[in-house]
Design a protein around this motif. Structure first.
Motif, PDB file in Angstrom:
ATOM      1  N   UNK A  52      26.215 -35.024 -18.518  1.00  0.00           N
ATOM      2  CA  UNK A  52      26.794 -36.335 -18.781  1.00  0.00           C
ATOM      3  C   UNK A  52      28.321 -36.263 -18.700  1.00  0.00           C
ATOM      4  N   UNK A  53      28.931 -37.387 -18.348  1.00  0.00           N
ATOM      5  CA  UNK A  53      30.392 -37.427 -18.287  1.00  0.00           C
ATOM      6  C   UNK A  53      30.883 -38.851 -18.423  1.00  0.00           C
ATOM      7  N   UNK A  54      32.136 -38.955 -18.776  1.00  0.00           N
ATOM      8  CA  UNK A  54      32.856 -40.228 -18.808  1.00  0.00           C
ATOM      9  C   UNK A  54      34.161 -40.000 -18.075  1.00  0.00           C
ATOM     10  N   UNK A  55      34.472 -40.909 -17.166  1.00  0.00           N
ATOM     11  CA  UNK A  55      35.759 -40.865 -16.484  1.00  0.00           C
ATOM     12  C   UNK A  55      36.506 -42.161 -16.763  1.00  0.00           C
ATOM     13  N   UNK A  56      37.816 -42.117 -16.630  1.00  0.00           N
ATOM     14  CA  UNK A  56      38.568 -43.372 -16.634  1.00  0.00           C
ATOM     15  C   UNK A  56      39.443 -43.392 -15.405  1.00  0.00           C
ATOM     16  N   UNK A  57      39.678 -44.621 -14.931  1.00  0.00           N
ATOM     17  CA  UNK A  57      40.477 -44.844 -13.732  1.00  0.00           C
ATOM     18  C   UNK A  57      41.394 -46.022 -13.956  1.00  0.00           C
ATOM     19  N   UNK A  58      42.612 -45.896 -13.459  1.00  0.00           N
ATOM     20  CA  UNK A  58      43.584 -46.980 -13.488  1.00  0.00           C
ATOM     21  C   UNK A  58      44.402 -46.880 -12.206  1.00  0.00           C
ATOM     22  N   UNK A  75      47.579 -54.426 -16.371  1.00  0.00           N
ATOM     23  CA  UNK A  75      46.811 -53.466 -15.621  1.00  0.00           C
ATOM     24  C   UNK A  75      45.538 -53.162 -16.419  1.00  0.00           C
ATOM     25  N   UNK A  76      44.448 -52.973 -15.707  1.00  0.00           N
ATOM     26  CA  UNK A  76      43.169 -52.648 -16.325  1.00  0.00           C
ATOM     27  C   UNK A  76      42.837 -51.172 -16.159  1.00  0.00           C
ATOM     28  N   UNK A  77      42.165 -50.637 -17.167  1.00  0.00           N
ATOM     29  CA  UNK A  77      41.660 -49.265 -17.132  1.00  0.00           C
ATOM     30  C   UNK A  77      40.142 -49.377 -17.210  1.00  0.00           C
ATOM     31  N   UNK A  78      39.475 -48.674 -16.330  1.00  0.00           N
ATOM     32  CA  UNK A  78      38.017 -48.717 -16.243  1.00  0.00           C
ATOM     33  C   UNK A  78      37.434 -47.402 -16.744  1.00  0.00           C
ATOM     34  N   UNK A  79      36.594 -47.468 -17.772  1.00  0.00           N
ATOM     35  CA  UNK A  79      35.871 -46.304 -18.281  1.00  0.00           C
ATOM     36  C   UNK A  79      34.458 -46.375 -17.726  1.00  0.00           C
ATOM     37  N   UNK A  80      34.012 -45.289 -17.106  1.00  0.00           N
ATOM     38  CA  UNK A  80      32.683 -45.252 -16.499  1.00  0.00           C
ATOM     39  C   UNK A  80      31.932 -44.055 -17.058  1.00  0.00           C
ATOM     40  N   UNK A  81      30.726 -44.318 -17.542  1.00  0.00           N
ATOM     41  CA  UNK A  81      29.878 -43.278 -18.116  1.00  0.00           C
ATOM     42  C   UNK A  81      28.700 -43.020 -17.187  1.00  0.00           C
ATOM     43  N   UNK A  82      28.255 -41.784 -17.162  1.00  0.00           N
ATOM     44  CA  UNK A  82      27.052 -41.448 -16.388  1.00  0.00           C
ATOM     45  C   UNK A  82      25.805 -41.986 -17.076  1.00  0.00           C
ATOM     46  N   UNK A  83      25.921 -42.421 -18.334  1.00  0.00           N
ATOM     47  CA  UNK A  83      24.756 -42.818 -19.119  1.00  0.00           C
ATOM     48  C   UNK A  83      24.764 -44.267 -19.585  1.00  0.00           C
ATOM     49  N   UNK A  84      25.907 -44.915 -19.629  1.00  0.00           N
ATOM     50  CA  UNK A  84      25.991 -46.289 -20.140  1.00  0.00           C
ATOM     51  C   UNK A  84      26.704 -47.148 -19.112  1.00  0.00           C
ATOM     52  N   UNK A  85      26.904 -48.405 -19.433  1.00  0.00           N
ATOM     53  CA  UNK A  85      27.660 -49.287 -18.554  1.00  0.00           C
ATOM     54  C   UNK A  85      29.137 -48.950 -18.572  1.00  0.00           C
ATOM     55  N   UNK A  86      29.890 -49.677 -17.768  1.00  0.00           N
ATOM     56  CA  UNK A  86      31.329 -49.439 -17.751  1.00  0.00           C
ATOM     57  C   UNK A  86      32.034 -50.353 -18.735  1.00  0.00           C
ATOM     58  N   UNK A  87      33.229 -49.933 -19.140  1.00  0.00           N
ATOM     59  CA  UNK A  87      34.055 -50.701 -20.065  1.00  0.00           C
ATOM     60  C   UNK A  87      35.424 -50.874 -19.423  1.00  0.00           C
ATOM     61  N   UNK A  88      35.903 -52.109 -19.417  1.00  0.00           N
ATOM     62  CA  UNK A  88      37.243 -52.400 -18.912  1.00  0.00           C
ATOM     63  C   UNK A  88      38.149 -52.735 -20.086  1.00  0.00           C
ATOM     64  N   UNK A  89      39.372 -52.220 -20.052  1.00  0.00           N
ATOM     65  CA  UNK A  89      40.358 -52.485 -21.110  1.00  0.00           C
ATOM     66  C   UNK A  89      41.721 -52.680 -20.479  1.00  0.00           C
ATOM     67  N   UNK A  90      42.535 -53.456 -21.173  1.00  0.00           N
ATOM     68  CA  UNK A  90      43.932 -53.517 -20.774  1.00  0.00           C
ATOM     69  C   UNK A  90      44.566 -52.161 -21.041  1.00  0.00           C
ATOM     70  N   UNK A  91      45.538 -51.786 -20.240  1.00  0.00           N
ATOM     71  CA  UNK A  91      46.166 -50.466 -20.332  1.00  0.00           C
ATOM     72  C   UNK A  91      46.763 -50.214 -21.719  1.00  0.00           C
ATOM     73  N   UNK A  92      47.339 -51.219 -22.346  1.00  0.00           N
ATOM     74  CA  UNK A  92      47.938 -51.036 -23.670  1.00  0.00           C
ATOM     75  C   UNK A  92      46.884 -50.601 -24.695  1.00  0.00           C
ATOM     76  N   UNK A  93      45.720 -51.224 -24.648  1.00  0.00           N
ATOM     77  CA  UNK A  93      44.634 -50.863 -25.558  1.00  0.00           C
ATOM     78  C   UNK A  93      44.096 -49.482 -25.233  1.00  0.00           C
TER      79      UNK A  93
END
Length: 109
Positions: A99-105, A1-19
């Motif tokens: 500014x904010x950062x959210x994560x979604x899975x 499963x992937x987790x997506x981190x999204x920032x209001x100021x930078x690009x998004x980052x995708x990570x495996x759920x374990x990481x």
């Protein structure tokens, strides 16, 4: 499963759920399907991750050795996995109060 981190100021980052789970736990956040970092939380979260990286670099008691008896480095260590989120936290944290950062899975992990 992937987790997506999204920032209001930078690009998004995708990570495996374990990481992502290891990083969020180092910060003290729950591994819910959705979450947020607010501007006041970001500097402390980045510092906690930097501390976790420093601790992960201490040699473990039972190191894996290669055939020559030398320590085997991990293919990708905690430092490399943490860096994108540390960078995102620091850059977004300097952007101001909106500014904010959210994560979604797809589900809690």
């Amino acid at each position: 499963m992937l987790v997506r981190f999204v920032s209001s100021e930078t690009g998004e980052v995708l990570m495996f759920a374990e990481t992502a789970a290891a990083l969020l736990q180092a910060i003290g956040k729950e591994t819910t399907a959705r979450g947020v970092f607010t501007p006041p939380e970001m500097p402390l979260a980045a510092e906690k991750l930097r501390q976790a990286v420093a601790q992960s670099e201490d040699p473990p008691e039972d190191e894996e050795l290669d055939e020559k008896g030398k320590k085997k480095p991990p293919a990708v260590g905690f430092r490399q996995r943490a860096w994108p989120l540390i960078d995102m936290l620091e850059r977004t944290g300097r952007a101001g109060r909106d500014a904010n950062i959210i994560w979604e899975a797809p589900q809690a992990f």
